[in-house]
Write an enzyme that holds these catalytic residues in place. Structure first.
Site: not given
Length: 641
Positions: A345, A360
């Protein structure tokens, strides 16, 4: 670290990440020895005006102090401490300060009835001031060779999800997700107040406390004011980096916060108090808009506590809160990246050809996306300049480094050393990333990318998802880890974390999934499942899909070229896979082509499908609205066994 399941005292299972094995040190001196590597020679250890306001500076400071004193009020005594601004170690003078972050003593607010000594409030200190406080007063705090502040979080080097509690009252009983699979473990109002009183009394007993007034959410219409009261300079600097930093004008008019954290750090809860299972307790009271932390100094509890708060507040405003990375192309096309640890990610959302909106936590509103935070919290284990240059370069003055090991003389950090913990971290302002988009907002996403590192080797490198499939895989939150090889076993271990952040969600996962599908439908976003794991066999027999191929796939998603491809459906999972992608070998796009043993492929595919089905049984009894139509639609999008 990837999510794991741990049992709690109420019989629920709690998915979480960031947890770590207890460190071997028994004392702070032993912990300090782990932090510093001995080298020669050894180093001896020695000890502007704000915004326009109608109020005078003295009145404004008095109002701020009254607000802070009200936050620190003991609810048993119904009054607060004698509070005064300024560093108790600093000599006072008669000169006025020029900047809000600098403080002199102001008149005491005499509202205490307990004869407690003065508590000095260090309010919104600058990073430089917090460095001085940490290095001078907090053992285990040092400046590294790059200028970052290296510090220790004590015995707890990760979050403590089994010790997290939420007050269950008339409203939260109906609104929150309770029971099997939920991260929400209940406590009552009385027990919360006992813990609150314990934390506040401890903070009031200190010579000084650190107070941060900051914001969550870059969307100005949905901004949340938060106040963090803590005992350590390290915690204050951490939140300075992770929350959105107010301007002088915003700080001058901050007023009362919308939510307050009382972080008593190392001071424990009473283990004999009802609902307590250890000396650590992280308690949230949504009605009072407060959070209490006792018995842990791990700073991530504050960050994730506020994220849980946003998972509660934002959906009530029809705003979707998301545990995701987010970037934007130069033409304004936004992509969301979901993925558990090890899926890529961070690597894939960090793209020098695109702007970083956040790494995030995000909100998807009626106008677009916005970052919840003002900083990044990056893992540091095995960090290298070559693999993660942006993170490497962000570790400079102002950055907090947690639990890293460094050479005592040179202060150079050894990122490969996990003597203190595997969960080493860096917290820095998002401005430290060169291609960060400030303010951290963007238009509606065009693509929603779900990342999985499939160590079973049966998921395609990329699949296009319809809305029901997107909801199914979003709720599943799948990745696979490689088991330990101590006994020679290399069987992959499936890991599921609802909404790719099960430890932080407050409502049922189906609620967030339905909101995601609704926004995707309304704004024309496309869902994709991208496997960054194995091809040609499971871990041990196949090989990891090349990062260069995955980048080509992501580039084709960003450009819109992949939408123009011809697709065909796979068996069992019913995923749509493209026939060709420029720069990617066509034979790897269908995983069955890469397995020499077709029988083993089908057997492994069925096994993974069974794991998906078993995991999803936790969510099948939940209904949205008056019927079960949505749940049935999501279930129908799962694998056919």
């Amino acid at each position: 670290m990837a999510d794991k399941k741990m049992a709690n005292g109420s019989g629920n299972e709690v998915c979480h990440d960031d947890s770590s094995s207890p460190i071997k040190a028994q004392t702070i001196d032993e912990l300090h020895c782990l932090q510093k590597k001995r080298s020669s020679p050894s180093t001896p250890i020695d000890s502007s005006p704000g915004g326009v306001s109608a109020l005078s500076e003295e009145d404004r400071q008095r109002q701020q102090l009254q607000s802070i004193s009200a936050s620190l009020a003991s609810l048993t005594r119904e009054t607060g401490p004698n509070v005064v601004k300024g560093d108790p170690a600093r000599k006072t003078g008669s000169s006025k300060v020029a900047h809000m972050a600098q403080h002199q003593l102001v008149p005491t607010i005499n509202i205490s009835d307990s004869s407690m000594k003065f508590t000095h409030v260090l309010y919104n200190l600058s990073p430089a001031e917090l460095y001085e406080q940490a290095i001078r007063h907090e053992k285990g705090s040092f400046m590294t060779s790059t200028g970052a502040l290296a510090t220790l979080s004590g015995a707890k080097t990760g979050r403590s999800p089994r010790d997290k509690r939420v007050v269950k009252d008339e409203n939260t009983t109906k609104e929150l997700w309770w029971g099997k699979g939920s991260p929400n473990i209940e406590m009552d109002e009385h027990t919360f107040m006992v813990n609150r009183e314990r934390a506040v009394d401890y903070l009031n007993s200190l010579d000084k406390v650190f107070v941060n007034d900051q914001f969550l959410n870059w969307d100005p219409e949905n901004r949340i004011k938060v106040r963090i009261v803590s005992a350590r300079a390290y915690h204050s600097l951490f939140m300075h980096n992770m929350c959105i930093r107010p301007t002088d004008a915003e700080l001058a008019n901050f007023g009362r916060p919308d939510f307050t954290i009382y972080n008593a750090g190392q001071f424990p809860c009473n283990r004999f108090t009802h609902y307590m299972t250890s000396s650590t307790s992280i308690d949230m009271n949504l009605a009072r808009k407060e959070m209490v932390i006792l018995g842990t100094q791990y700073a991530g509890e504050m960050k994730k506590g506020l994220f849980s708060l946003m998972h509660y507040l934002m959906p009530k405003r029809e705003i979707l809160s998301l545990h995701s990375g987010c970037n934007m192309g130069k033409n304004g096309d936004v992509a969301l990246f979901f993925g558990l640890s090890g899926t890529g990610k961070t690597t894939l959302s960090t793209d020098h050809n695109r702007y970083l909106i956040g790494d995030d936590e995000h909100c998807w509103t009626n106008t677009g996306v916005s970052n919840i935070e003002g900083g990044c919290y990056a893992k540091c284990i095995d960090l290298s300049r070559e693999k993660e240059p942006d993170i490497w370069n962000a570790i400079k003055f102002g950055t907090v480094l947690e639990n890293v090991v460094f050479e005592e003389h040179t202060r150079e950090v050894d990122y490969s050393d996990n003597s203190v913990t595997e969960n080493t971290r860096a917290a820095y302002p998002i401005e430290y990333i060169p291609n960060a988009k400030i303010p951290c907002v963007g238009p509606h996403p065009k693509n929603v990318i779900l990342l999985a590192c499939d160590a079973f080797g049966v998921l395609p490198p990329v699949s296009k998802l319809n809305l029901a499939q997107t909801m199914y895989h979003f709720i599943s939150g799948y990745t696979a880890l490689v088991a330990g090889t101590e006994d020679g076993i290399k069987e992959p271990q499936a890991t599921f974390s609802a909404c790719f952040g099960a430890a932080f969600i407050m409502m049922h996962p189906t609620k967030y999934a339905a909101m995601l599908a609704d926004k995707m439908r309304k704004h024309g976003a496309t869902g994709w499942l991208v496997n960054t794991g194995w091809s040609g066999g499971r871990y041990g027999s196949g090989s990891r899909i090349k990062l260069s191929y995955t980048r080509k796939i992501i580039d084709a998603i960003h450009s819109g070229e992949l939408l123009k491809a011809q697709f065909r459906k796979t068996e069992v999972f019913g995923l749509e896979i493209p026939n060709a992608i420029e720069g990617v070998p066509s034979e790897i796009l269908d995983p069955m082509n890469t397995w020499s043993d077709k029988g083993a492929y089908k057997e492994t595919l069925q096994k993974l499908a069974t794991l998906f089905k078993n995991n999803f049984e936790t969510f099948t009894n939940y209904k949205i609205g008056t019927d079960n139509t949505l749940t049935e639609e999501i279930l129908a999008a799962g694998p056919k066994i």
